[in-house]
Design a protein around this motif. Sequence first.
Motif, PDB file in Angstrom:
ATOM      1  N   THR A  33       1.106  -1.624  -0.402  1.00 18.27           N
ATOM      2  CA  THR A  33       0.266  -0.300  -0.162  1.00 18.27           C
ATOM      3  C   THR A  33       0.683   1.584  -0.281  1.00 18.27           C
ATOM      4  OG1 THR A  33      -1.970  -0.900   1.218  1.00 18.27           O
ATOM      5  CG2 THR A  33      -2.004   1.187   1.177  1.00 18.27           C
ATOM      6  N   ASP A  34       1.741   1.189   0.859  1.00 20.71           N
ATOM      7  CA  ASP A  34       2.369   2.627   0.827  1.00 20.71           C
ATOM      8  C   ASP A  34       3.861   2.832   0.243  1.00 20.71           C
ATOM      9  OD1 ASP A  34       0.801   3.178   3.216  1.00 20.71           O
ATOM     10  OD2 ASP A  34       1.839   2.700   4.561  1.00 20.71           O
ATOM     11  N   LEU A  35       3.754   1.987  -0.265  1.00 19.28           N
ATOM     12  CA  LEU A  35       5.248   2.152  -1.813  1.00 19.28           C
ATOM     13  C   LEU A  35       4.232   2.926  -2.731  1.00 19.28           C
ATOM     14  CD1 LEU A  35       6.278  -2.087  -2.176  1.00 19.28           C
ATOM     15  CD2 LEU A  35       7.130   0.161  -1.383  1.00 19.28           C
ATOM     16  N   HIS A  36       3.365   3.445  -2.320  1.00 22.67           N
ATOM     17  CA  HIS A  36       2.379   3.953  -3.440  1.00 22.67           C
ATOM     18  C   HIS A  36       2.300   5.303  -2.982  1.00 22.67           C
ATOM     19  CE1 HIS A  36       1.543   1.160  -6.354  1.00 22.67           C
ATOM     20  NE2 HIS A  36       1.579   0.247  -5.637  1.00 22.67           N
ATOM     21  N   SER A  37       2.830   5.852  -1.534  1.00 20.95           N
ATOM     22  CA  SER A  37       2.551   6.623  -0.899  1.00 20.95           C
ATOM     23  C   SER A  37       4.856   7.135  -0.448  1.00 20.95           C
ATOM     24  CB  SER A  37       2.097   6.986   0.090  1.00 20.95           C
ATOM     25  OG  SER A  37       2.354   6.313   0.993  1.00 20.95           O
ATOM     26  N   LEU A  38       5.444   6.252   0.407  1.00 19.68           N
ATOM     27  CA  LEU A  38       6.206   6.778   0.937  1.00 19.68           C
ATOM     28  C   LEU A  38       7.708   6.194   0.738  1.00 19.68           C
ATOM     29  CD1 LEU A  38       5.344   5.963   4.786  1.00 19.68           C
ATOM     30  CD2 LEU A  38       6.222   7.811   3.798  1.00 19.68           C
ATOM     31  N   GLY A  39       7.334   4.839  -0.876  1.00 17.86           N
ATOM     32  CA  GLY A  39       7.757   4.153  -0.973  1.00 17.86           C
ATOM     33  C   GLY A  39       9.243   5.221  -1.701  1.00 17.86           C
ATOM     34  N   GLN A  40       8.461   5.576  -2.570  1.00 19.80           N
ATOM     35  CA  GLN A  40       9.033   7.017  -3.238  1.00 19.80           C
ATOM     36  C   GLN A  40      10.645   7.887  -2.303  1.00 19.80           C
ATOM     37  OE1 GLN A  40      10.125   7.770  -6.379  1.00 19.80           O
ATOM     38  NE2 GLN A  40      11.303   9.467  -5.919  1.00 19.80           N
ATOM     39  N   PHE A  41      10.243   8.139  -1.327  1.00 14.85           N
ATOM     40  CA  PHE A  41      10.972   8.345  -0.386  1.00 14.85           C
ATOM     41  C   PHE A  41      11.873   7.391   0.282  1.00 14.85           C
ATOM     42  CE2 PHE A  41      13.202   9.629   3.917  1.00 14.85           C
ATOM     43  CZ  PHE A  41      13.962  10.683   3.983  1.00 14.85           C
ATOM     44  N   VAL A  42      11.785   5.957   0.241  1.00 14.63           N
ATOM     45  CA  VAL A  42      12.842   4.790   1.380  1.00 14.63           C
ATOM     46  C   VAL A  42      13.424   4.788   0.033  1.00 14.63           C
ATOM     47  CG1 VAL A  42      12.639   2.522   1.465  1.00 14.63           C
ATOM     48  CG2 VAL A  42      10.590   3.805   2.654  1.00 14.63           C
ATOM     49  N   GLN A  43      13.023   5.248  -1.164  1.00 16.73           N
ATOM     50  CA  GLN A  43      14.067   4.493  -2.576  1.00 16.73           C
ATOM     51  C   GLN A  43      15.164   5.509  -2.413  1.00 16.73           C
ATOM     52  OE1 GLN A  43      13.236   1.212  -3.870  1.00 16.73           O
ATOM     53  NE2 GLN A  43      15.343   2.005  -4.805  1.00 16.73           N
ATOM     54  N   GLU A  44      14.351   6.655  -3.009  1.00 14.56           N
ATOM     55  CA  GLU A  44      15.452   7.974  -3.105  1.00 14.56           C
ATOM     56  C   GLU A  44      15.555   9.655  -2.581  1.00 14.56           C
ATOM     57  OE1 GLU A  44      13.439   8.901  -7.125  1.00 14.56           O
ATOM     58  OE2 GLU A  44      14.941   6.631  -7.969  1.00 14.56           O
ATOM     59  N   GLY A  45      14.785   9.391  -0.753  1.00 19.91           N
ATOM     60  CA  GLY A  45      15.001   9.891  -0.240  1.00 19.91           C
ATOM     61  C   GLY A  45      16.401  10.303   0.701  1.00 19.91           C
ATOM     62  N   LYS A  46      16.421  10.615   1.718  1.00 13.43           N
ATOM     63  CA  LYS A  46      17.384  11.050   2.209  1.00 13.43           C
ATOM     64  C   LYS A  46      17.559   9.531   2.905  1.00 13.43           C
ATOM     65  CE  LYS A  46      19.345  14.879   5.336  1.00 13.43           C
ATOM     66  NZ  LYS A  46      18.954  15.926   6.258  1.00 13.43           N
ATOM     67  N   LYS A  47      18.471   9.541   3.587  1.00 13.97           N
ATOM     68  CA  LYS A  47      19.577   8.080   4.158  1.00 13.97           C
ATOM     69  C   LYS A  47      19.429   8.642   5.200  1.00 13.97           C
ATOM     70  CE  LYS A  47      19.193   6.601  -0.302  1.00 13.97           C
ATOM     71  NZ  LYS A  47      17.849   6.438  -0.381  1.00 13.97           N
ATOM     72  N   CYS A  62       7.650  -8.391  -1.688  1.00 16.09           N
ATOM     73  CA  CYS A  62       8.339  -7.902  -0.718  1.00 16.09           C
ATOM     74  C   CYS A  62      10.087  -8.324  -1.255  1.00 16.09           C
ATOM     75  CB  CYS A  62       8.037  -8.804   0.365  1.00 16.09           C
ATOM     76  SG  CYS A  62       8.285  -9.165   1.630  1.00 16.09           S
ATOM     77  N   GLN A  63       9.677  -9.540  -1.933  1.00 17.59           N
ATOM     78  CA  GLN A  63      11.352  -9.371  -2.175  1.00 17.59           C
ATOM     79  C   GLN A  63      11.203  -9.069  -3.732  1.00 17.59           C
ATOM     80  OE1 GLN A  63      11.892 -14.163  -3.113  1.00 17.59           O
ATOM     81  NE2 GLN A  63      13.370 -13.847  -4.392  1.00 17.59           N
ATOM     82  N   GLY A  64      11.016  -8.694  -4.245  1.00 17.20           N
ATOM     83  CA  GLY A  64      11.731  -6.798  -5.386  1.00 17.20           C
ATOM     84  C   GLY A  64      11.260  -6.048  -4.258  1.00 17.20           C
ATOM     85  N   THR A  65      11.012  -5.275  -3.542  1.00 21.46           N
ATOM     86  CA  THR A  65      10.950  -4.256  -2.564  1.00 21.46           C
ATOM     87  C   THR A  65      12.192  -4.202  -2.128  1.00 21.46           C
ATOM     88  OG1 THR A  65       8.479  -4.344  -2.793  1.00 21.46           O
ATOM     89  CG2 THR A  65       9.670  -2.961  -0.823  1.00 21.46           C
ATOM     90  N   LEU A  66      12.436  -5.788  -1.763  1.00 19.24           N
ATOM     91  CA  LEU A  66      13.621  -4.805  -0.709  1.00 19.24           C
ATOM     92  C   LEU A  66      14.965  -5.189  -1.826  1.00 19.24           C
ATOM     93  CD1 LEU A  66      15.412  -6.528   2.616  1.00 19.24           C
ATOM     94  CD2 LEU A  66      14.945  -8.818   0.880  1.00 19.24           C
ATOM     95  N   GLU A  67      14.970  -6.237  -2.511  1.00 17.36           N
ATOM     96  CA  GLU A  67      16.080  -6.026  -3.394  1.00 17.36           C
ATOM     97  C   GLU A  67      16.506  -4.335  -3.648  1.00 17.36           C
ATOM     98  OE1 GLU A  67      15.714  -9.996  -5.942  1.00 17.36           O
ATOM     99  OE2 GLU A  67      15.684  -8.856  -7.055  1.00 17.36           O
ATOM    100  N   ALA A  68      15.404  -3.813  -4.173  1.00 19.88           N
ATOM    101  CA  ALA A  68      15.335  -2.299  -4.879  1.00 19.88           C
ATOM    102  C   ALA A  68      15.333  -1.613  -3.348  1.00 19.88           C
ATOM    103  CB  ALA A  68      13.758  -1.379  -4.958  1.00 19.88           C
TER     104      ALA A  68
END
Length: 425
Positions: free
Chosen positions: A298-312, A356-362
């Motif tokens: 669900t939240d990959l469509h909201s917070l996912g962007q930050f987790v992937q590319e936002g401040k570390k 889940c696996q794909g997201t973990l890899e990403a």
Amino acid sequence: MTMMKLDTKHAFLKEDIASYQEKVNVLHEQLMNKTGKGNDFVGWVEWPNAYDKEEFARMKEVAASMREKCDVFVVCGIGGSYLGARAAVEMVNGLYSKDKVEMVFLGNTFSSTYIKQVLDYIADKEVCVNVISKSGTTTETALAFRLLKQFMEEKYGKEEARNRIVATTDKEKGTLKTIADKEGYETFVIPNDIGGRFSVITPVGLFPIAVAGIDIDALMSGVKKAYDDLSSPDLSKNDAYAYAVCRRILENQGKNVEMLVTYEMQMTMVAEWWKQLLGESEGKEEKGNLPTSANFSTDLHSLGQFVQEGKKVLYETLLLINKPALDMTFPHDEENLDGMNYLSGKSLDWVNKMACQGTLEAHEETGGVPNLILTLEDMSAESFGYMCYFFFRACAMTCYLLDINPFNQPGVEVYKKNMFRLLGK
Ligand code: PA5
């Protein structure tokens, strides 16, 4: 076999967990011998063996009679006096349970809209109430309970209202104890030496959980299993302590935010409960990791962007479920207009696990975000009990590693003081 396992392979840890062993041994002794910080509030440590069996049996009896009487069971409490019960009920029963008793939560907000809407909603239903407050003076709870008490007395008359209200509070003192004694309510005790956020395994959580039709014997057997599995401080065997150490290692690597990620909608309140446990225990003296949470996908469509590319700033702790409570097979469609036939015959849980696996890899490989993985066997009552005790031990250890008292919450008083001034108390 342990019911909750830690996997650190995706966590980019730059220190060896085992290098904390000596420190952990000392802190473990302090926790067990009640010589560490906040040692007045470590009653939960031995609770899996020491809980009052007579009271436990009475809880089951009263819960059964409440289930006979009501369609709606209102739990009136806030913080540790509410989150655990709600987390258990949602995790075990799901979000659209067909159980005959509907659980409703009040006393956890000042929102006039919410309070009025709940009172309107229960107006024509058969209602029982459990008011829960250790101090007996928490304003959100006291305000809602006055309204509920009046509602119940108007609806049923004083005598029957008394049979439908149960108070869970201190054994001897406090405003709620005084009211309960005066009105003759059935009462359950919140032990003196167990703080709110550690109290889900006491009557605070167990009674409403039992009213929701959940097997509290199974829940307590999970608690006891965790107690046994986590009895040694050996970091190669004690995953709760290993997780506590990982949090400190990641903080040393500049990660100050921990995002608890679940892939089950009905685990959302578990994450809320966990946030309180960690946030209120650790967030002191300008120390600690900010606990936050997300529900994927669900939240990959909201917070996912930050987790992937936002401040570390963050690391993720995945709280995964091995066996789903329910599953189904994705159907084939001859026309395949939606182009989804590549999933025909697959189970929905398999799809979730691949996401889940794909997201973990990403997140790990491209995003550079450390991931700790905690895997819980299933969403049963037993697993819930196991998980709670696992997090209690992890919480105590992770705070002790920071030299913080996990069991007080002095900062919470500041807003109350201001609010009381403004309210003219
Ligand atoms: O963990 C805690 O101690 C707090 O969150 C309390 O549970 C919360 O403030 C409610 O307190 P009480 O049970 O006294 O109403």
